[in-house]
Design a protein around this motif. Structure first.
Motif, short mmCIF file in Angstrom:
data_model
loop_
_atom_site.label_atom_id
_atom_site.label_comp_id
_atom_site.label_asym_id
_atom_site.label_seq_id
_atom_site.Cartn_x
_atom_site.Cartn_y
_atom_site.Cartn_z
N CYS A 93 -5.77 -4.10 0.72
CA CYS A 93 -4.55 -3.88 1.80
C CYS A 93 -4.95 -4.92 2.97
O CYS A 93 -6.20 -4.82 3.50
N HIS A 98 0.77 -1.13 -0.32
CA HIS A 98 0.00 0.01 -0.05
C HIS A 98 0.78 1.28 -0.02
O HIS A 98 1.34 1.67 1.00
N CYS A 141 0.52 3.79 4.97
CA CYS A 141 0.21 2.42 5.46
C CYS A 141 1.33 1.27 5.23
O CYS A 141 1.68 0.67 5.99
N CYS A 173 -5.39 -1.86 6.20
CA CYS A 173 -6.56 -1.05 6.15
C CYS A 173 -7.57 -1.23 5.49
O CYS A 173 -8.74 -0.52 5.31
ZN LIG Z 1 -3.41 0.22 3.83
#
Ligand SMILES: [Zn+2]
Ligand SMILES: [Zn+2]
Length: 163
Positions: free
Chosen positions: A101, A56, A69, A104
């Motif tokens: 991801c 990410h 991230c 997240c």
């Molecule tokens: Zn992420």
């Protein structure tokens, strides 16, 4: 890392984020992934041609590298971007990889690179069609994942990747 370990050419140029101008090391399968456009055929390459996993890195748009991230993103399915080819008189599409991801949950769409493994793309497709309905429902975006009825497309597209 032990002090006596020699850093290879590319590692030496790798930033703390794990990406460099020349490539990065895959967090999942440890393969070295060249990001040069001459090799991958795409700009802003994020994913590994070997296991198709990504990181990410981007926040708002591809290549911005603004994400804080940096977690591993796993491929969850394939999508396609259609374009009308007036010369071929058929719909022409470009296969896209959909990543999610692990941290997240953000989804991203990525162009498939010239050196991505066709067998891994096939495998991803066949795995993803098992959960594509649930996944599609959970995606609140205009990403349309390929389903079982798109199998012919996969064969056509991956056959055209030089494999
Ligand atoms: Zn992420
Ligand atoms: Zn990998």
């Amino acid at each position: 890392m032990p002090r006596e370990n020699k850093h290879s050419h590319w590692e030496w140029r790798t930033s703390h984020a794990g990406h460099s101008f020349f490539g990065f090391k895959c967090r999942v399968c440890q393969a070295y992934v060249p990001t040069l456009e001459e090799i991958s055929g795409v700009q802003n390459r994020n994913h590994c041609p070997n296991c198709l996993c990504s990181r990410h890195m981007d926040w708002m748009e591809a290549g911005d590298r603004l994400s804080a991230c940096k977690a591993v993103m796993y491929p969850v399915g394939l999508s396609i971007k259609w374009s009308h080819n007036k010369y071929a008189r058929v719909l022409d599409g470009e296969l896209l990889l959909v990543h999610q991801c692990t941290d997240c949950g953000k989804l991203s769409i990525n162009r498939i690179a010239a050196d991505d493994r066709p067998d891994m793309l096939q495998e991803l497709f066949h795995t993803s069609i098992e959960w594509v309905d649930q996944l599609q429902m959970s995606i609140k975006s205009d990403i349309h994942l390929l389903t079982k009825k798109d199998a012919w497309l996969i064969d056509r597209q991956l056959g055209g990747l030089g494999g």
